[in-house]
Design a protein around this motif. Structure first.
Motif, PDB file in Angstrom:
ATOM      1  N   SER A 299      24.628  26.905  26.238  1.00 50.08           N
ATOM      2  CA  SER A 299      23.223  27.538  25.723  1.00 50.08           C
ATOM      3  C   SER A 299      23.316  28.722  26.831  1.00 50.08           C
ATOM      4  O   SER A 299      23.180  28.520  27.956  1.00 50.08           O
ATOM      5  CB  SER A 299      22.290  26.590  26.123  1.00 50.08           C
ATOM      6  N   ARG A 300      22.855  29.782  26.206  1.00 56.53           N
ATOM      7  CA  ARG A 300      22.658  31.037  26.640  1.00 56.53           C
ATOM      8  C   ARG A 300      21.479  31.840  26.569  1.00 56.53           C
ATOM      9  O   ARG A 300      20.984  31.818  25.320  1.00 56.53           O
ATOM     10  CB  ARG A 300      23.947  32.145  26.574  1.00 56.53           C
ATOM     11  N   GLY A 301      20.859  32.261  27.707  1.00 56.67           N
ATOM     12  CA  GLY A 301      19.601  32.985  27.396  1.00 56.67           C
ATOM     13  C   GLY A 301      18.188  32.078  27.470  1.00 56.67           C
ATOM     14  O   GLY A 301      17.016  32.628  27.211  1.00 56.67           O
ATOM     15  N   ARG A 302      18.347  30.833  27.709  1.00 56.77           N
ATOM     16  CA  ARG A 302      17.247  29.889  27.313  1.00 56.77           C
ATOM     17  C   ARG A 302      16.070  30.007  28.672  1.00 56.77           C
ATOM     18  O   ARG A 302      14.743  30.059  28.490  1.00 56.77           O
ATOM     19  CB  ARG A 302      17.526  28.697  27.079  1.00 56.77           C
ATOM     20  N   GLY A 303      16.916  30.095  29.548  1.00 56.76           N
ATOM     21  CA  GLY A 303      16.009  30.162  31.286  1.00 56.76           C
ATOM     22  C   GLY A 303      15.762  28.803  31.478  1.00 56.76           C
ATOM     23  O   GLY A 303      16.568  27.850  30.754  1.00 56.76           O
ATOM     24  N   ILE A 304      15.612  28.452  32.733  1.00 53.36           N
ATOM     25  CA  ILE A 304      15.070  27.176  33.122  1.00 53.36           C
ATOM     26  C   ILE A 304      13.991  26.902  32.904  1.00 53.36           C
ATOM     27  O   ILE A 304      12.978  27.523  33.315  1.00 53.36           O
ATOM     28  CB  ILE A 304      15.688  26.891  34.578  1.00 53.36           C
ATOM     29  N   ASP A 305      13.447  25.627  32.697  1.00 57.00           N
ATOM     30  CA  ASP A 305      12.086  25.186  32.366  1.00 57.00           C
ATOM     31  C   ASP A 305      11.602  24.700  33.592  1.00 57.00           C
ATOM     32  O   ASP A 305      12.254  24.551  34.587  1.00 57.00           O
ATOM     33  CB  ASP A 305      12.214  24.106  31.260  1.00 57.00           C
ATOM     34  N   HIS A 306      10.222  24.297  33.734  1.00 58.23           N
ATOM     35  CA  HIS A 306       9.413  23.933  34.895  1.00 58.23           C
ATOM     36  C   HIS A 306       9.753  22.702  35.318  1.00 58.23           C
ATOM     37  O   HIS A 306       9.873  22.298  36.633  1.00 58.23           O
ATOM     38  CB  HIS A 306       8.024  24.058  34.685  1.00 58.23           C
ATOM     39  N   GLY A 307      10.596  21.762  34.391  1.00 57.36           N
ATOM     40  CA  GLY A 307      10.864  20.589  35.034  1.00 57.36           C
ATOM     41  C   GLY A 307      12.460  20.793  36.024  1.00 57.36           C
ATOM     42  O   GLY A 307      12.622  19.829  36.728  1.00 57.36           O
ATOM     43  N   VAL A 308      12.755  21.990  35.973  1.00 57.75           N
ATOM     44  CA  VAL A 308      13.770  22.201  36.889  1.00 57.75           C
ATOM     45  C   VAL A 308      13.330  23.022  37.907  1.00 57.75           C
ATOM     46  O   VAL A 308      13.444  22.691  39.182  1.00 57.75           O
ATOM     47  CB  VAL A 308      15.086  23.263  36.073  1.00 57.75           C
ATOM     48  N   TRP A 309      12.809  24.092  37.612  1.00 57.30           N
ATOM     49  CA  TRP A 309      12.293  25.135  38.749  1.00 57.30           C
ATOM     50  C   TRP A 309      11.266  24.602  39.662  1.00 57.30           C
ATOM     51  O   TRP A 309      11.324  24.854  40.917  1.00 57.30           O
ATOM     52  CB  TRP A 309      12.098  26.502  38.242  1.00 57.30           C
ATOM     53  N   VAL A 310      10.394  23.942  39.142  1.00 57.35           N
ATOM     54  CA  VAL A 310       9.063  23.557  40.148  1.00 57.35           C
ATOM     55  C   VAL A 310       9.863  22.585  41.311  1.00 57.35           C
ATOM     56  O   VAL A 310       9.392  22.916  42.527  1.00 57.35           O
ATOM     57  CB  VAL A 310       8.000  22.792  39.361  1.00 57.35           C
ATOM     58  N   ILE A 311      10.484  21.721  41.125  1.00 53.90           N
ATOM     59  CA  ILE A 311      11.101  20.686  42.251  1.00 53.90           C
ATOM     60  C   ILE A 311      12.047  21.734  43.050  1.00 53.90           C
ATOM     61  O   ILE A 311      11.990  21.354  44.202  1.00 53.90           O
ATOM     62  CB  ILE A 311      11.729  19.547  41.530  1.00 53.90           C
ATOM     63  N   LEU A 312      12.923  22.484  42.421  1.00 52.62           N
ATOM     64  CA  LEU A 312      14.098  23.291  43.012  1.00 52.62           C
ATOM     65  C   LEU A 312      13.455  24.270  44.032  1.00 52.62           C
ATOM     66  O   LEU A 312      13.881  24.612  45.135  1.00 52.62           O
ATOM     67  CB  LEU A 312      14.809  23.867  42.034  1.00 52.62           C
ATOM     68  N   ARG A 313      12.140  24.901  43.494  1.00 53.62           N
ATOM     69  CA  ARG A 313      11.623  26.067  44.380  1.00 53.62           C
ATOM     70  C   ARG A 313      10.991  25.261  45.856  1.00 53.62           C
ATOM     71  O   ARG A 313      11.249  25.907  46.814  1.00 53.62           O
ATOM     72  CB  ARG A 313      10.319  26.480  43.478  1.00 53.62           C
ATOM     73  N   ARG A 314      10.682  23.844  45.814  1.00 55.32           N
ATOM     74  CA  ARG A 314      10.221  23.241  46.802  1.00 55.32           C
ATOM     75  C   ARG A 314      11.482  22.816  47.616  1.00 55.32           C
ATOM     76  O   ARG A 314      11.252  23.071  48.780  1.00 55.32           O
ATOM     77  CB  ARG A 314       9.407  22.197  46.509  1.00 55.32           C
ATOM     78  N   MET A 315      12.502  22.293  47.069  1.00 55.72           N
ATOM     79  CA  MET A 315      13.457  21.850  47.873  1.00 55.72           C
ATOM     80  C   MET A 315      14.406  22.790  48.269  1.00 55.72           C
ATOM     81  O   MET A 315      14.878  22.830  49.454  1.00 55.72           O
ATOM     82  CB  MET A 315      14.540  20.856  46.923  1.00 55.72           C
ATOM     83  N   PHE A 316      14.572  23.854  47.600  1.00 54.78           N
ATOM     84  CA  PHE A 316      15.841  25.088  47.980  1.00 54.78           C
ATOM     85  C   PHE A 316      14.933  26.407  47.604  1.00 54.78           C
ATOM     86  O   PHE A 316      15.427  27.107  46.567  1.00 54.78           O
ATOM     87  CB  PHE A 316      16.943  25.066  47.259  1.00 54.78           C
ATOM     88  N   PRO A 317      13.949  26.798  48.410  1.00 51.54           N
ATOM     89  CA  PRO A 317      13.109  27.933  47.850  1.00 51.54           C
ATOM     90  C   PRO A 317      13.891  29.182  47.848  1.00 51.54           C
ATOM     91  O   PRO A 317      13.554  30.347  47.466  1.00 51.54           O
ATOM     92  CB  PRO A 317      12.276  27.926  49.191  1.00 51.54           C
ATOM     93  N   ASP A 318      15.051  29.621  48.567  1.00 48.70           N
ATOM     94  CA  ASP A 318      15.680  30.537  48.632  1.00 48.70           C
ATOM     95  C   ASP A 318      16.397  30.831  47.266  1.00 48.70           C
ATOM     96  O   ASP A 318      16.988  32.008  46.960  1.00 48.70           O
ATOM     97  CB  ASP A 318      17.016  30.812  49.680  1.00 48.70           C
ATOM     98  N   ALA A 319      16.506  30.041  46.400  1.00 41.23           N
ATOM     99  CA  ALA A 319      17.219  29.954  45.227  1.00 41.23           C
ATOM    100  C   ALA A 319      18.808  30.778  44.944  1.00 41.23           C
ATOM    101  O   ALA A 319      19.082  31.578  44.291  1.00 41.23           O
ATOM    102  CB  ALA A 319      16.337  31.025  44.029  1.00 41.23           C
ATOM    103  N   ASP A 320      19.394  30.300  46.017  1.00 39.11           N
ATOM    104  CA  ASP A 320      20.590  30.815  46.244  1.00 39.11           C
ATOM    105  C   ASP A 320      21.837  29.852  45.853  1.00 39.11           C
ATOM    106  O   ASP A 320      23.006  30.075  46.216  1.00 39.11           O
ATOM    107  CB  ASP A 320      20.635  31.409  47.629  1.00 39.11           C
ATOM    108  N   ILE A 321      21.489  28.602  45.402  1.00 37.83           N
ATOM    109  CA  ILE A 321      22.501  27.592  45.127  1.00 37.83           C
ATOM    110  C   ILE A 321      22.493  27.676  43.438  1.00 37.83           C
ATOM    111  O   ILE A 321      21.632  27.633  42.837  1.00 37.83           O
ATOM    112  CB  ILE A 321      21.970  26.205  45.601  1.00 37.83           C
ATOM    113  N   PRO A 322      23.806  27.895  42.914  1.00 37.10           N
ATOM    114  CA  PRO A 322      24.122  27.927  41.580  1.00 37.10           C
ATOM    115  C   PRO A 322      23.513  26.611  41.135  1.00 37.10           C
ATOM    116  O   PRO A 322      23.555  25.477  41.380  1.00 37.10           O
ATOM    117  CB  PRO A 322      25.533  27.752  41.312  1.00 37.10           C
ATOM    118  N   VAL A 323      22.874  26.902  39.713  1.00 35.95           N
ATOM    119  CA  VAL A 323      22.116  25.774  39.055  1.00 35.95           C
ATOM    120  C   VAL A 323      22.647  25.643  37.841  1.00 35.95           C
ATOM    121  O   VAL A 323      22.811  26.692  37.059  1.00 35.95           O
ATOM    122  CB  VAL A 323      20.688  25.963  38.939  1.00 35.95           C
ATOM    123  N   VAL A 324      23.016  24.613  37.091  1.00 39.00           N
ATOM    124  CA  VAL A 324      23.227  24.127  35.867  1.00 39.00           C
ATOM    125  C   VAL A 324      22.351  23.263  35.026  1.00 39.00           C
ATOM    126  O   VAL A 324      22.136  22.157  35.632  1.00 39.00           O
ATOM    127  CB  VAL A 324      24.610  23.770  35.385  1.00 39.00           C
TER     128      VAL A 324
END
Length: 258
Positions: A103-128
């Motif tokens: 899947s290309r171009g969808r983006g990451i939904d809030h189920g992904v980014w809300v928790i990752l933003r708290r855990m890894f705020p620098d957003a520098d770890i690759p995400v799938v």
């Protein structure tokens, strides 16, 4: 380096900007974990009959909610993707005879980014990001997670993002959690801590208040638990790291699978 897998409740999108015991816990968890080589998230907000896997070089941030403060719509989490990790996931799915689609171009939904933003705020770890299929049986969902378990030895952090008690039609204004929600969570906790897979697979028939906790229109929030469990070693017993409630019935919990 094997990193534990987790089921993490993402609660209300407001967790992205709130400061409370749960957000403090998520921030502390991110600091204390070994740094992952990559993060793979099964999200409740990507429910599809076809297994989907993101392949983007960098993710757009989906604001897939409405009626929240304007500040929420300005938040971003521009995490990179990882083509090699996406490929490896695809190879393991193919080896398990599971059909999947990149899947290309969808983006990451809030189920992904809300928790990752708290855990890894620098957003520098690759995400799938990975989709879930709420119409599959729990045993099938668990088996899909099992296909990816070799990646645990390659420094990949797996997260199932959802909510064990997630019925938006039964939210309450009171400060204390509803007894039925606590009873359901307690039953799930007992079976997880004992490693009783067969009972968990039959939660809808055995757990108290299952129809209220996991309504037919909201199963997608519960099923990431089985995907995350599957990535752990067979027979692994779980450890509850956090438990609280929002709005009386919205369960905020974190389960760890070694």
């Amino acid at each position: 380096m094997k990193i534990p897998a987790f089921f993490i409740a993402h609660g209300s999108p407001l967790l992205a900007i709130e400061d409370n015991d749960y957000t403090a816990f998520l921030e502390k968890l991110g600091r204390e974990l070994p740094r992952p080589r990559g993060i793979a998230v099964f999200s409740a907000h990507w429910d599809s009959p076809e297994q989907l896997v993101t392949v983007d070089e960098r993710h757009e941030t989906l604001h897939d909610f409405y009626g929240f403060p304007e500040e929420m719509y300005r938040l971003t989490y521009p995490a990179p993707g990882d083509a090699s990790l996406s490929r490896r996931i695809g190879e393991l799915f193919a080896a398990g005879n599971l059909s999947y689609q990149p899947s290309r171009g969808r983006g990451i939904d809030h189920g992904v980014w809300v928790i990752l933003r708290r855990m890894f705020p620098d957003a520098d770890i690759p995400v799938v990001a990975l989709s879930v299929d709420s119409l599959r049986s729990p045993a099938e969902q668990y088996a899909i997670g099992r296909m990816l378990s070799p990646l645990r030895d390659e420094g990949i952090l797996f997260i199932g993002s959802g909510g064990l008690v997630h019925n938006l039609r039964m939210l309450e204004d009171g400060g204390n959690p509803a007894e039925w929600a606590v009873d359901f969570d307690s039953w799930i906790a007992e079976k997880l801590e004992a490693g009783e897979l067969e009972a968990l697979f039959a939660y809808d028939k055995q757990a108290p208040h299952a129809r209220d906790a996991v309504p037919s229109y909201g199963k997608e929030h519960f099923v990431p638990l089985f995907y995350a469990m599957g990535t752990a070693a067979k027979g692994t017993k779980a450890q509850r790291m956090f438990q609280a409630y929002q709005y009386g019935t919205l369960s905020l919990n974190c389960w760890k699978f070694e």
